[in-house]
Enzyme design. Structure first.
Site, PDB file in Angstrom:
ATOM      1  CG  ASP A 283      -6.020 -12.292   7.305  1.00  0.00           C
ATOM      2  OD1 ASP A 283      -5.606 -12.789   8.281  1.00  0.00           O
ATOM      3  OD2 ASP A 283      -6.843 -11.425   7.331  1.00  0.00           O
TER       4      ASP A 283
ATOM      5  CB  CYS B 179      -0.116  12.001  -0.024  1.00  0.00           C
ATOM      6  SG  CYS B 179      -0.519  10.505  -1.241  1.00  0.00           S
TER       7      CYS B 179
ATOM      8  CG  HIS C 175       0.937  -5.528  12.376  1.00  0.00           C
ATOM      9  ND1 HIS C 175       0.894  -6.629  13.021  1.00  0.00           N
ATOM     10  CD2 HIS C 175       1.564  -4.455  13.082  1.00  0.00           C
ATOM     11  CE1 HIS C 175       1.357  -6.210  14.117  1.00  0.00           C
ATOM     12  NE2 HIS C 175       1.380  -4.986  14.258  1.00  0.00           N
TER      13      HIS C 175
ATOM     14  N   GLY D 212      -6.124 -15.361  19.397  1.00  0.00           N
ATOM     15  CA  GLY D 212      -5.164 -16.027  18.358  1.00  0.00           C
ATOM     16  C   GLY D 212      -3.873 -15.159  18.026  1.00  0.00           C
TER      17      GLY D 212
HETATM   18  N1  APR Z   1      -6.791 -20.536  17.495  1.00  0.00           N
HETATM   19  C1  APR Z   1      -6.412 -19.289  18.323  1.00  0.00           C
HETATM   20  N2  APR Z   1      -4.970 -19.402  18.479  1.00  0.00           N
HETATM   21  C2  APR Z   1      -4.117 -20.255  18.021  1.00  0.00           C
HETATM   22  C3  APR Z   1      -4.455 -21.081  17.144  1.00  0.00           C
HETATM   23  C4  APR Z   1      -6.077 -21.423  17.024  1.00  0.00           C
HETATM   24  N3  APR Z   1      -6.526 -22.091  15.838  1.00  0.00           N
HETATM   25  N4  APR Z   1      -3.427 -21.875  16.854  1.00  0.00           N
HETATM   26  C5  APR Z   1      -2.435 -21.254  17.163  1.00  0.00           C
HETATM   27  N5  APR Z   1      -2.845 -20.126  18.234  1.00  0.00           N
HETATM   28  C6  APR Z   1      -1.987 -19.017  18.835  1.00  0.00           C
HETATM   29  C7  APR Z   1      -0.538 -19.575  19.105  1.00  0.00           C
HETATM   30  O1  APR Z   1      -0.568 -20.217  20.381  1.00  0.00           O
HETATM   31  C8  APR Z   1       0.238 -18.323  19.148  1.00  0.00           C
HETATM   32  O2  APR Z   1       0.169 -17.819  20.503  1.00  0.00           O
HETATM   33  O3  APR Z   1      -2.021 -18.018  18.312  1.00  0.00           O
HETATM   34  C9  APR Z   1      -0.765 -17.401  18.560  1.00  0.00           C
HETATM   35  C10 APR Z   1      -0.072 -16.971  17.203  1.00  0.00           C
HETATM   36  O4  APR Z   1       0.752 -16.223  17.432  1.00  0.00           O
HETATM   37  P1  APR Z   1       2.021 -15.393  16.319  1.00  0.00           P
HETATM   38  O5  APR Z   1       1.998 -16.315  15.132  1.00  0.00           O
HETATM   39  O6  APR Z   1       3.201 -14.891  17.029  1.00  0.00           O
HETATM   40  O7  APR Z   1       0.974 -14.175  15.646  1.00  0.00           O
HETATM   41  P2  APR Z   1       0.698 -12.828  16.063  1.00  0.00           P
HETATM   42  O8  APR Z   1       0.540 -12.581  17.784  1.00  0.00           O
HETATM   43  O9  APR Z   1      -0.557 -12.333  15.325  1.00  0.00           O
HETATM   44  O10 APR Z   1       1.890 -11.670  15.442  1.00  0.00           O
HETATM   45  C11 APR Z   1       2.063 -10.774  15.681  1.00  0.00           C
HETATM   46  O11 APR Z   1       4.281 -10.557  14.430  1.00  0.00           O
HETATM   47  O12 APR Z   1       5.301 -11.347  12.579  1.00  0.00           O
HETATM   48  C12 APR Z   1       4.553 -10.249  13.106  1.00  0.00           C
HETATM   49  O13 APR Z   1       3.539  -8.723  11.774  1.00  0.00           O
HETATM   50  C13 APR Z   1       3.252 -10.100  12.190  1.00  0.00           C
HETATM   51  O14 APR Z   1       1.058  -9.248  12.873  1.00  0.00           O
HETATM   52  C14 APR Z   1       2.083 -10.201  12.982  1.00  0.00           C
HETATM   53  C15 APR Z   1       2.849 -10.052  14.616  1.00  0.00           C
END
Ligand code: APR
Length: 271
Positions: A127, A153, A142, A211
């Site tokens: 983002d 390249c 990512h 997160g």
């Molecule tokens: N603050 C902190 N953590 C939070 C909050 C918040 N306000 N709200 C939710 N969470 C937690 C959720 O409990 C979960 O464990 O954040 C986590 C989000 O996990 P995902 O949605 O799986 O995100 P992420 O781990 O970044 O995903 C990894 O998956 O889909 C692919 O490429 C995409 O980079 C991404 C990768």
């Protein structure tokens, strides 16, 4: 030890929570080499949905195909058409990305870098909010949704530097095939970024993990490596994740509220 945000008392932190936040700050302040790993939910408070868990994009719409990269290579013209005119969950994601701004969680990580505490930040987020916040030693494992990358390249371009009149667009430098810099499922992580991530994670004796569900590899491997080498994990996540059991401290609150307080407590220990 758990820090709990006492939702019944309007997010006021209970005594146990304050003590654990202090303990986490002490742990970070004493560490030799601190690295952060961030995931989607750091940007929830910037209006971008997470992928999994409650309100997750994939939870609502189903996980995307794991061969998205192979589909791109099979028909890059169609894939670019979908990228420039997204529908469904991808439209929801691109619209949220378009209007998002860094939140206090992103800014607190910049503060920790300015204090000389945070040495590097590995993000799974595409983002661009860490860049907008001012993070410097940043590794976007990512990719970055505002950039276009040449598969030949590996040069990255700002979107406005590319001519989309004919699809698929070609690299202005080598004529190679261009793709969004975001890493698709099935696509290898560009080696320049991946090497940097492994190097930084290998140096860390403390990792602040914010997160993320820690379910997507290779990013999810970094905190496990730090833990297996005897390092400390500080987890910031309102809900339990794959890392909660191996974290020295788990701060169960929204990142945009926990990180600024953690940064202030660390600052108070440095002076
Ligand atoms: N603050 C902190 N953590 C939070 C909050 C918040 N306000 N709200 C939710 N969470 C937690 C959720 O409990 C979960 O464990 O954040 C986590 C989000 O996990 P995902 O949605 O799986 O995100 P992420 O781990 O970044 O995903 C990894 O998956 O889909 C692919 O490429 C995409 O980079 C991404 C990768």
């Amino acid at each position: 030890m758990d820090v709990r945000w006492d939702h019944t008392k309007g997010r006021r932190m209970n005594q146990e929570g304050l003590e654990a936040l202090e303990a986490a700050a002490e742990c970070v302040a004493r560490a030799r080499y601190v690295v952060a790993l961030t995931g989607a939910a750091l940007s929830v408070e910037s209006g971008i949905p997470p992928f999994r868990g409650p309100n997750g994009l994939w939870t609502k719409h189903g996980e995307p195909p794991l061969n998205r990269f192979q589909r791109f290579l099979a028909n890059p013209r169609r894939a670019w058409g979908e990228r420039l005119n997204p529908t469904g969950p991808m439209r929801e994601l691109w619209e949220a990305l378009g209007s998002a701004r860094p939140n206090p969680g992103h800014l607190a990580l910049v503060d920790l870098e300015d204090m000389g505490v945070l040495r590097a930040l590995i993000t799974q987020n595409v983002d661009n909010l860490h860049r907008l916040a001012g993070s410097r030693r940043l590794l976007e494992i990512h990719g970055n949704a505002t950039l276009i990358r040449c598969l030949g390249c590996v040069t990255r371009f700002r979107s406005d530097a590319i001519d989309f009149a004919s699809l698929p667009p070609r690299c202005p430098r080598c004529g190679g095939l261009l793709k969004s810099d975001t890493v698709s499922f099935g696509e290898p992580i560009p080696p320049d970024v991946l090497e940097g991530c492994f190097e930084e994670a290998a140096r860390a004796d403390c990792m602040i993990v914010v997160g993320t569900s820690a379910t997507v590899y290779p990013a999810a491997q970094f905190p496990l490596d730090v833990h297996q080498r005897g390092g400390d994990l500080i987890e910031v996540n309102p809900y339990p994740s794959e890392l909660t059991a191996v974290s020295r401290h788990t701060l169960q609150g929204p990142a945009g509220e926990v990180l600024p307080r953690l940064a202030e407590l660390i600052r108070s220990r440095l002076s």
